[in-house]
Design a protein around this motif. Structure first.
Motif, PDB file in Angstrom:
ATOM      1  N   VAL A 107       0.829  -1.215   0.048  1.00 32.32           N
ATOM      2  CA  VAL A 107       0.048  -0.092   0.073  1.00 32.32           C
ATOM      3  C   VAL A 107       0.777   1.127   0.035  1.00 32.32           C
ATOM      4  O   VAL A 107       1.701   1.634   0.742  1.00 32.32           O
ATOM      5  CB  VAL A 107      -0.896  -0.070   1.306  1.00 32.32           C
ATOM      6  CG1 VAL A 107      -1.857   1.408   1.292  1.00 32.32           C
ATOM      7  CG2 VAL A 107      -1.885  -1.234   1.276  1.00 32.32           C
ATOM      8  N   VAL A 108       0.886   2.169  -1.022  1.00 35.69           N
ATOM      9  CA  VAL A 108       1.787   3.256  -1.412  1.00 35.69           C
ATOM     10  C   VAL A 108       1.818   4.207  -0.248  1.00 35.69           C
ATOM     11  O   VAL A 108       3.158   4.260   0.512  1.00 35.69           O
ATOM     12  CB  VAL A 108       1.623   3.770  -2.623  1.00 35.69           C
ATOM     13  CG1 VAL A 108       2.583   5.212  -2.715  1.00 35.69           C
ATOM     14  CG2 VAL A 108       1.645   2.907  -3.933  1.00 35.69           C
ATOM     15  N   PRO A 109       0.794   4.596   0.562  1.00 33.54           N
ATOM     16  CA  PRO A 109       0.834   5.424   1.566  1.00 33.54           C
ATOM     17  C   PRO A 109       1.630   4.891   2.655  1.00 33.54           C
ATOM     18  O   PRO A 109       2.369   5.588   3.476  1.00 33.54           O
ATOM     19  CB  PRO A 109      -0.614   5.693   1.773  1.00 33.54           C
ATOM     20  CG  PRO A 109      -1.320   5.572   0.590  1.00 33.54           C
ATOM     21  CD  PRO A 109      -0.669   4.422  -0.076  1.00 33.54           C
ATOM     22  N   GLU A 110       1.245   3.705   2.977  1.00 35.53           N
ATOM     23  CA  GLU A 110       1.832   2.775   4.223  1.00 35.53           C
ATOM     24  C   GLU A 110       3.553   2.852   4.048  1.00 35.53           C
ATOM     25  O   GLU A 110       4.283   2.905   4.882  1.00 35.53           O
ATOM     26  CB  GLU A 110       1.317   1.747   4.230  1.00 35.53           C
ATOM     27  CG  GLU A 110       1.871   0.794   5.477  1.00 35.53           C
ATOM     28  CD  GLU A 110       1.260  -0.760   5.551  1.00 35.53           C
ATOM     29  OE1 GLU A 110       1.754  -1.302   6.254  1.00 35.53           O
ATOM     30  OE2 GLU A 110       0.829  -0.886   4.409  1.00 35.53           O
ATOM     31  N   VAL A 111       3.833   2.504   2.724  1.00 31.47           N
ATOM     32  CA  VAL A 111       5.212   2.433   2.433  1.00 31.47           C
ATOM     33  C   VAL A 111       6.086   3.594   2.575  1.00 31.47           C
ATOM     34  O   VAL A 111       6.953   3.625   3.284  1.00 31.47           O
ATOM     35  CB  VAL A 111       5.616   1.978   0.862  1.00 31.47           C
ATOM     36  CG1 VAL A 111       6.928   1.685   0.434  1.00 31.47           C
ATOM     37  CG2 VAL A 111       4.864   0.452   0.682  1.00 31.47           C
ATOM     38  N   GLN A 112       5.361   4.598   1.996  1.00 33.84           N
ATOM     39  CA  GLN A 112       5.989   6.086   2.322  1.00 33.84           C
ATOM     40  C   GLN A 112       6.004   6.347   3.658  1.00 33.84           C
ATOM     41  O   GLN A 112       7.203   7.002   3.906  1.00 33.84           O
ATOM     42  CB  GLN A 112       5.196   7.089   1.348  1.00 33.84           C
ATOM     43  CG  GLN A 112       5.271   7.052   0.067  1.00 33.84           C
ATOM     44  CD  GLN A 112       4.317   7.964  -0.784  1.00 33.84           C
ATOM     45  OE1 GLN A 112       3.333   8.163  -0.413  1.00 33.84           O
ATOM     46  NE2 GLN A 112       4.770   8.735  -1.940  1.00 33.84           N
ATOM     47  N   ALA A 113       4.991   6.201   4.473  1.00 36.28           N
ATOM     48  CA  ALA A 113       5.109   6.528   6.059  1.00 36.28           C
ATOM     49  C   ALA A 113       6.001   5.687   6.747  1.00 36.28           C
ATOM     50  O   ALA A 113       7.161   6.232   7.279  1.00 36.28           O
ATOM     51  CB  ALA A 113       3.812   6.138   6.422  1.00 36.28           C
ATOM     52  N   ARG A 114       6.471   4.439   6.287  1.00 33.25           N
ATOM     53  CA  ARG A 114       7.482   3.520   7.143  1.00 33.25           C
ATOM     54  C   ARG A 114       8.787   3.951   6.667  1.00 33.25           C
ATOM     55  O   ARG A 114       9.508   3.874   7.663  1.00 33.25           O
ATOM     56  CB  ARG A 114       7.134   2.078   6.706  1.00 33.25           C
ATOM     57  CG  ARG A 114       5.757   1.311   7.198  1.00 33.25           C
ATOM     58  CD  ARG A 114       5.702   0.196   7.172  1.00 33.25           C
ATOM     59  NE  ARG A 114       4.627  -0.454   7.407  1.00 33.25           N
ATOM     60  CZ  ARG A 114       4.197  -1.201   8.638  1.00 33.25           C
ATOM     61  NH1 ARG A 114       5.538  -1.433   9.414  1.00 33.25           N
ATOM     62  NH2 ARG A 114       3.234  -1.810   9.068  1.00 33.25           N
ATOM     63  N   LEU A 115       8.885   4.178   5.317  1.00 34.60           N
ATOM     64  CA  LEU A 115      10.153   4.675   4.843  1.00 34.60           C
ATOM     65  C   LEU A 115      10.691   5.953   5.554  1.00 34.60           C
ATOM     66  O   LEU A 115      11.857   6.071   5.863  1.00 34.60           O
ATOM     67  CB  LEU A 115      10.175   4.781   3.393  1.00 34.60           C
ATOM     68  CG  LEU A 115       9.947   3.177   2.553  1.00 34.60           C
ATOM     69  CD1 LEU A 115      10.365   3.475   1.049  1.00 34.60           C
ATOM     70  CD2 LEU A 115      11.099   2.129   3.413  1.00 34.60           C
ATOM     71  N   ARG A 116       9.587   6.857   5.452  1.00 35.90           N
ATOM     72  CA  ARG A 116      10.084   8.183   6.313  1.00 35.90           C
ATOM     73  C   ARG A 116      10.292   8.048   7.524  1.00 35.90           C
ATOM     74  O   ARG A 116      11.524   8.711   8.241  1.00 35.90           O
ATOM     75  CB  ARG A 116       8.646   9.237   6.091  1.00 35.90           C
ATOM     76  CG  ARG A 116       8.393   9.628   4.828  1.00 35.90           C
ATOM     77  CD  ARG A 116       7.610  11.034   4.919  1.00 35.90           C
ATOM     78  NE  ARG A 116       7.159  11.378   3.527  1.00 35.90           N
ATOM     79  CZ  ARG A 116       5.916  11.052   2.983  1.00 35.90           C
ATOM     80  NH1 ARG A 116       4.996  10.243   3.567  1.00 35.90           N
ATOM     81  NH2 ARG A 116       5.606  11.376   1.826  1.00 35.90           N
TER      82      ARG A 116
END
Length: 353
Positions: A107-116
């Motif tokens: 899930v793109v928003p989840e990936v972005q949040a985790r990576l940030r």
């Protein structure tokens, strides 16, 4: 910040690369082959690593293990990307040092949040590491400055004592070198031997508290005068004791103990054997040898062999046997120190007392 992505599926690499580029100040490094990734990691340190679990030749778990075996990469966050939701897989990965998981389909928003979050953690750790390094450098700088100040203070006090003590500066230089030699020969270690050499010149600083009529008397001292003279050991200790500077504390120990004798007949405390501090036992060997082989207003200088013979007689009496043996084992160096640091203006005296 560099993010290494390792996945044998080119489509997944493209998608993850696109997600990474949408993060602020992040650049993807994509690799299909885990063996190539392992080779790249030997010379590079990314800020974050994304690993697919299932890959040919080497799966994500094996690559994770290799990453954690490299001390350079110990603090680099590693995220495992897997379609397997089994608990045992996740537990194994956590045991191997995995930082987080992404489950397919992503899930793109989840990936972005985790990576940030992981990149922010990485930056914080880097800042802490840099700050710790700066603090370590500052502590080292301040410690070195204090050491230099201590050494300067010792040198100045030693120089001041020379103005009152009839013994020459060459005597102080020689006995300091003898002290280092004994410490090295006895296996005390180079750092201790060096510190001992710096502190030894302070051994008789207490003589500044002895009246001139006794300190400068050309003949033998009476028993009453000798009692006063012997007070220089405790006077020197009082001058140097309780300092925050380690070198001065060592000098205080030497000042108080270098006239103690191994058999307990010395002064000021009548200590015997190992009760005498090691520094005092070492300096006793160095100081007596140089006193015997130096000219004084009240005595002629002994030859090196005469002094050696006397000190052998005093083995186990005045001197610690092991330390005297260490001193004599370096006899060629002892002779070299004696000749290379001779008194510039020897005091001549026709009468031996």
């Amino acid at each position: 910040m560099n993010i290494l992505i390792v996945d044998d599926d080119r489509t997944n690499l493209f998608i993850m690369g696109a997600i990474v580029r949408r993060l602020d100040d992040a650049e993807p490094i994509a690799m299909e082959n885990p063996l190539d990734a392992m080779e790249w990691l030997r010379g590079n340190e990314p800020d974050l690593i994304l690993l697919d679990q299932m890959m040919p030749d080497m799966d994500g778990m094996d690559l994770l293990r290799h990453i954690r075996d490299d001390a350079r990469l110990d603090n680099v966050p590693v995220v495992m990307i897997t379609a397997n939701t089994a608990v045992d897989i996740r537990v194994r990965a956590l045991d191997e040092g995995c930082s987080d998981f992404l489950t397919k389909p992503i899930v793109v928003p989840e990936v972005q949040a985790r990576l940030r979050n992981l990149l922010a953690l990485r930056q914080s750790r880097a800042l802490l590491r840099d700050r710790a390094a700066l603090l370590a450098d500052e502590v080292e700088r301040v410690t070195a400055a204090l050491q230099r100040q201590g050494e300067e203070l010792v040198n100045r006090l030693s120089r001041a004592s020379e103005y009152r003590d009839p013994e020459t500066g060459a005597h102080i230089e020689r006995m300091a070198l003898y002290s280092r030699l004994v410490a090295e020969a006895a296996g005390c270690g180079g750092a201790y031997a060096q510190e001992l050499m710096k502190a030894a010149p302070m051994h008789d600083i207490g003589k500044i508290g002895i009246p001139d009529m006794i300190l400068l008397k050309p003949g033998r001292l009476t028993s009453e005068e000798l009692t006063v003279m012997r007070q220089h050991a405790t006077i020197g200790h009082r001058i140097l004791a309780n300092s925050d500077i380690p070198l001065l504390r060592l000098a205080a120990e030497i000042a108080l103990s270098h006239h103690e004798k191994f058999d307990g007949s010395g002064y000021p405390n009548g200590l015997a054997g190992s009760a005498i501090p090691l520094s005092g036992r070492i300096v006793a060997v160095a100081d007596v040898f140089d006193a015997l082989t130096s000219t004084r207003p009240y005595k002629r200088s002994w030859t090196l062999e005469e002094a050696r013979g006397y000190m052998v007689e005093q083995r186990g009496r005045h001197f610690d046997p092991a330390l005297l043996d260490a001193f004599l084992s370096r006899w060629d160096e002892v002779c070299a120190i004696h000749h290379e640091n001779a008194d510039e203006l020897p005091v001549l005296c026709p009468t031996e007392h």
